[in-house]
Design a protein around this motif. Sequence first.
Motif, PDB file in Angstrom:
ATOM      1  N   ASP A  71       0.788  -1.134  -0.107  1.00 55.44           N
ATOM      2  CA  ASP A  71      -0.025  -0.036   0.050  1.00 55.44           C
ATOM      3  C   ASP A  71       0.721   1.121  -0.068  1.00 55.44           C
ATOM      4  O   ASP A  71       0.941   2.123  -0.791  1.00 55.44           O
ATOM      5  CB  ASP A  71      -0.832  -0.058   1.003  1.00 55.44           C
ATOM      6  CG  ASP A  71      -2.197   0.739   1.014  1.00 55.44           C
ATOM      7  OD1 ASP A  71      -2.803   0.659  -0.052  1.00 55.44           O
ATOM      8  OD2 ASP A  71      -2.198   1.675   1.989  1.00 55.44           O
ATOM      9  N   LYS A  72       1.761   1.401   0.782  1.00 55.86           N
ATOM     10  CA  LYS A  72       2.477   2.534   1.253  1.00 55.86           C
ATOM     11  C   LYS A  72       3.970   1.922   0.988  1.00 55.86           C
ATOM     12  O   LYS A  72       4.284   0.878   1.718  1.00 55.86           O
ATOM     13  CB  LYS A  72       2.411   3.180   2.462  1.00 55.86           C
ATOM     14  CG  LYS A  72       1.068   3.651   2.705  1.00 55.86           C
ATOM     15  CD  LYS A  72       1.001   5.063   2.092  1.00 55.86           C
ATOM     16  CE  LYS A  72      -0.481   5.597   1.946  1.00 55.86           C
ATOM     17  NZ  LYS A  72      -1.053   5.565   3.205  1.00 55.86           N
ATOM     18  N   ASP A  73       4.942   2.762   0.638  1.00 58.19           N
ATOM     19  CA  ASP A  73       6.109   2.036   0.320  1.00 58.19           C
ATOM     20  C   ASP A  73       7.155   2.649   1.469  1.00 58.19           C
ATOM     21  O   ASP A  73       7.365   4.064   1.480  1.00 58.19           O
ATOM     22  CB  ASP A  73       6.938   2.188  -0.840  1.00 58.19           C
ATOM     23  CG  ASP A  73       8.091   1.429  -1.128  1.00 58.19           C
ATOM     24  OD1 ASP A  73       8.928   1.106  -0.284  1.00 58.19           O
ATOM     25  OD2 ASP A  73       8.298   0.880  -2.572  1.00 58.19           O
ATOM     26  N   TRP A  74       7.567   2.146   2.672  1.00 60.15           N
ATOM     27  CA  TRP A  74       8.227   2.534   3.728  1.00 60.15           C
ATOM     28  C   TRP A  74       9.785   2.060   3.520  1.00 60.15           C
ATOM     29  O   TRP A  74      10.741   2.293   4.488  1.00 60.15           O
ATOM     30  CB  TRP A  74       8.001   1.974   5.134  1.00 60.15           C
ATOM     31  CG  TRP A  74       6.611   2.662   5.427  1.00 60.15           C
ATOM     32  CD1 TRP A  74       5.301   2.304   5.096  1.00 60.15           C
ATOM     33  CD2 TRP A  74       6.487   3.699   6.431  1.00 60.15           C
ATOM     34  NE1 TRP A  74       4.427   3.092   5.737  1.00 60.15           N
ATOM     35  CE2 TRP A  74       5.091   3.922   6.556  1.00 60.15           C
ATOM     36  CE3 TRP A  74       7.502   4.389   7.437  1.00 60.15           C
ATOM     37  CZ2 TRP A  74       4.812   4.810   7.523  1.00 60.15           C
ATOM     38  CZ3 TRP A  74       6.932   5.236   8.209  1.00 60.15           C
ATOM     39  CH2 TRP A  74       5.436   5.399   8.297  1.00 60.15           C
ATOM     40  N   SER A  75      10.347   1.657   2.480  1.00 60.23           N
ATOM     41  CA  SER A  75      11.579   1.012   2.217  1.00 60.23           C
ATOM     42  C   SER A  75      12.736   1.854   2.111  1.00 60.23           C
ATOM     43  O   SER A  75      13.755   1.995   2.634  1.00 60.23           O
ATOM     44  CB  SER A  75      11.837  -0.001   1.074  1.00 60.23           C
ATOM     45  OG  SER A  75      11.472   0.895  -0.172  1.00 60.23           O
ATOM     46  N   THR A  76      12.261   3.256   1.174  1.00 61.28           N
ATOM     47  CA  THR A  76      13.202   4.172   1.319  1.00 61.28           C
ATOM     48  C   THR A  76      12.626   5.541   1.643  1.00 61.28           C
ATOM     49  O   THR A  76      11.387   5.457   1.166  1.00 61.28           O
ATOM     50  CB  THR A  76      14.062   4.338   0.147  1.00 61.28           C
ATOM     51  OG1 THR A  76      13.248   4.702  -0.900  1.00 61.28           O
ATOM     52  CG2 THR A  76      14.844   2.992  -0.300  1.00 61.28           C
ATOM     53  N   PRO A  77      12.917   6.614   1.928  1.00 61.77           N
ATOM     54  CA  PRO A  77      12.468   7.991   2.101  1.00 61.77           C
ATOM     55  C   PRO A  77      11.714   8.353   0.876  1.00 61.77           C
ATOM     56  O   PRO A  77      10.860   8.829   0.722  1.00 61.77           O
ATOM     57  CB  PRO A  77      13.172   8.765   2.727  1.00 61.77           C
ATOM     58  CG  PRO A  77      14.689   8.284   2.770  1.00 61.77           C
ATOM     59  CD  PRO A  77      14.453   6.839   2.695  1.00 61.77           C
ATOM     60  N   LEU A 260     -12.749 -10.958   0.202  1.00 59.51           N
ATOM     61  CA  LEU A 260     -12.317 -12.066  -0.748  1.00 59.51           C
ATOM     62  C   LEU A 260     -11.094 -13.000  -0.410  1.00 59.51           C
ATOM     63  O   LEU A 260     -11.111 -14.147  -0.330  1.00 59.51           O
ATOM     64  CB  LEU A 260     -12.003 -11.734  -2.242  1.00 59.51           C
ATOM     65  CG  LEU A 260     -13.339 -11.155  -2.936  1.00 59.51           C
ATOM     66  CD1 LEU A 260     -13.187 -10.311  -4.183  1.00 59.51           C
ATOM     67  CD2 LEU A 260     -14.240 -12.250  -3.273  1.00 59.51           C
ATOM     68  N   GLU A 261     -10.130 -12.303   0.110  1.00 55.40           N
ATOM     69  CA  GLU A 261      -8.955 -12.826   0.157  1.00 55.40           C
ATOM     70  C   GLU A 261      -8.193 -12.623   1.652  1.00 55.40           C
ATOM     71  O   GLU A 261      -7.113 -13.123   1.883  1.00 55.40           O
ATOM     72  CB  GLU A 261      -8.016 -12.322  -0.817  1.00 55.40           C
ATOM     73  CG  GLU A 261      -8.313 -12.810  -2.279  1.00 55.40           C
ATOM     74  CD  GLU A 261      -7.589 -12.087  -3.403  1.00 55.40           C
ATOM     75  OE1 GLU A 261      -6.551 -11.811  -3.231  1.00 55.40           O
ATOM     76  OE2 GLU A 261      -7.885 -12.271  -4.340  1.00 55.40           O
ATOM     77  N   GLY A 262      -8.988 -11.693   2.468  1.00 56.28           N
ATOM     78  CA  GLY A 262      -8.254 -11.601   3.715  1.00 56.28           C
ATOM     79  C   GLY A 262      -6.936 -10.841   3.613  1.00 56.28           C
ATOM     80  O   GLY A 262      -6.121 -11.314   4.643  1.00 56.28           O
ATOM     81  N   ARG A 263      -6.837 -10.053   2.895  1.00 58.60           N
ATOM     82  CA  ARG A 263      -5.547  -9.171   2.906  1.00 58.60           C
ATOM     83  C   ARG A 263      -5.528  -7.841   2.244  1.00 58.60           C
ATOM     84  O   ARG A 263      -6.668  -7.388   1.964  1.00 58.60           O
ATOM     85  CB  ARG A 263      -4.606  -9.868   1.856  1.00 58.60           C
ATOM     86  CG  ARG A 263      -4.984 -10.143   0.550  1.00 58.60           C
ATOM     87  CD  ARG A 263      -3.729 -10.569  -0.555  1.00 58.60           C
ATOM     88  NE  ARG A 263      -4.302 -10.290  -1.861  1.00 58.60           N
ATOM     89  CZ  ARG A 263      -4.519  -9.353  -2.715  1.00 58.60           C
ATOM     90  NH1 ARG A 263      -3.536  -7.954  -2.172  1.00 58.60           N
ATOM     91  NH2 ARG A 263      -4.720  -9.151  -3.751  1.00 58.60           N
ATOM     92  N   PRO A 264      -4.570  -7.037   2.718  1.00 57.29           N
ATOM     93  CA  PRO A 264      -4.653  -5.799   2.516  1.00 57.29           C
ATOM     94  C   PRO A 264      -4.272  -5.362   1.279  1.00 57.29           C
ATOM     95  O   PRO A 264      -3.718  -6.265   0.510  1.00 57.29           O
ATOM     96  CB  PRO A 264      -3.488  -5.016   3.462  1.00 57.29           C
ATOM     97  CG  PRO A 264      -2.701  -6.009   3.533  1.00 57.29           C
ATOM     98  CD  PRO A 264      -3.382  -7.125   3.794  1.00 57.29           C
ATOM     99  N   GLY A 265      -4.309  -4.156   0.379  1.00 55.92           N
ATOM    100  CA  GLY A 265      -3.497  -3.962  -0.746  1.00 55.92           C
ATOM    101  C   GLY A 265      -4.429  -3.994  -2.017  1.00 55.92           C
ATOM    102  O   GLY A 265      -4.041  -3.948  -2.931  1.00 55.92           O
ATOM    103  N   GLY A 266      -5.714  -3.973  -1.806  1.00 56.34           N
ATOM    104  CA  GLY A 266      -6.577  -3.896  -3.089  1.00 56.34           C
ATOM    105  C   GLY A 266      -6.990  -2.803  -3.631  1.00 56.34           C
ATOM    106  O   GLY A 266      -7.723  -2.691  -4.408  1.00 56.34           O
TER     107      GLY A 266
END
Length: 301
Positions: A71-77, A260-266
């Motif tokens: 959903d959000k990318d926290w890997s680099t600023p 449907l799938e029990g997960r975030p990110g849709g």
Amino acid sequence: MNTPHCRFCNAEPSLQSIKGKFVYGGTSEQHFWKCSDCQMIYLFPPLSEEKELEFYKKEFEKYMEERTAQDKDWSTPEKHFKSNQREVIRRMSFLKRYVTPKQKVLEIGCSSGFMLSALRDKGIDVYGLDPSEGFIAYVRSKGIQVYKNLEDLQRQHDLAFDLIIHYYVLEHIRDPVEFISQYMELLNEGGKMIFEVPCATDPLVELYKVPAFDRFYWSVAHHWYFTRESLTEVLKRTGYTFELFPEQRYDISNHMTWMLEGRPGGLDRYSHIFGPELDRLYKQKLKENWLCDTIIAVVKK
Ligand SMILES: [Zn+2]
């Protein structure tokens, strides 16, 4: 099991019940409890102050990266800044009526600085606070004045602000009444504090009751989950006048994917079928019923 007194109003154990049994990132002893007296939902037992400090110093960005992977990318600023531009648009559509050029604005918990950067583009004089070491150098590289804490900021500047903002900060704060009161003192007369928190009457919790979401939602990084009623209790204690607004961040595709799938990110998954108008109406209905994922608060000095 040890039933607590309410962490907010100290009401007796018989008035407390478990609202969130599974705490994401927590232990099997930790739960989110709800007080039937003040309506607050709180983590018990909470993290020790020592453990909490360590968490924000070292682990927070990594924790959020795992939690919001799709959903959000926290890997680099840089990626965090970019993946939050949609949030900038959503937040600005509310905030724009409160800001004018040359105002002094402070953001508490400015993270990669995506909000401050957008505000600065509107001619606003911006300052940031963020205790986490992860993103500070990046925010400074954009020429934005950011400090680890209020003492550091006040050592450099003698300032009063026109607006103080914070997004998804208050639920992390051990004493929310003290926190708001302390920062309200930094406002000019007529100034405002505007903030957002997750709303615990989220439709995935209260309307659809999705089991997988229940195992995901209640985060060890939070002391509190607020509802319209409990946030009212908190703000009443500060003595300032305020208004609360319902807000819905996540879209119908996100909700369908959880179901449907029990997960975030849709996010946007079915938007090519349903389009923006249906999504707007869907969100509007959820907000009208306060079955929504976010509360916006405006506190006036
Ligand atoms: Zn209580």
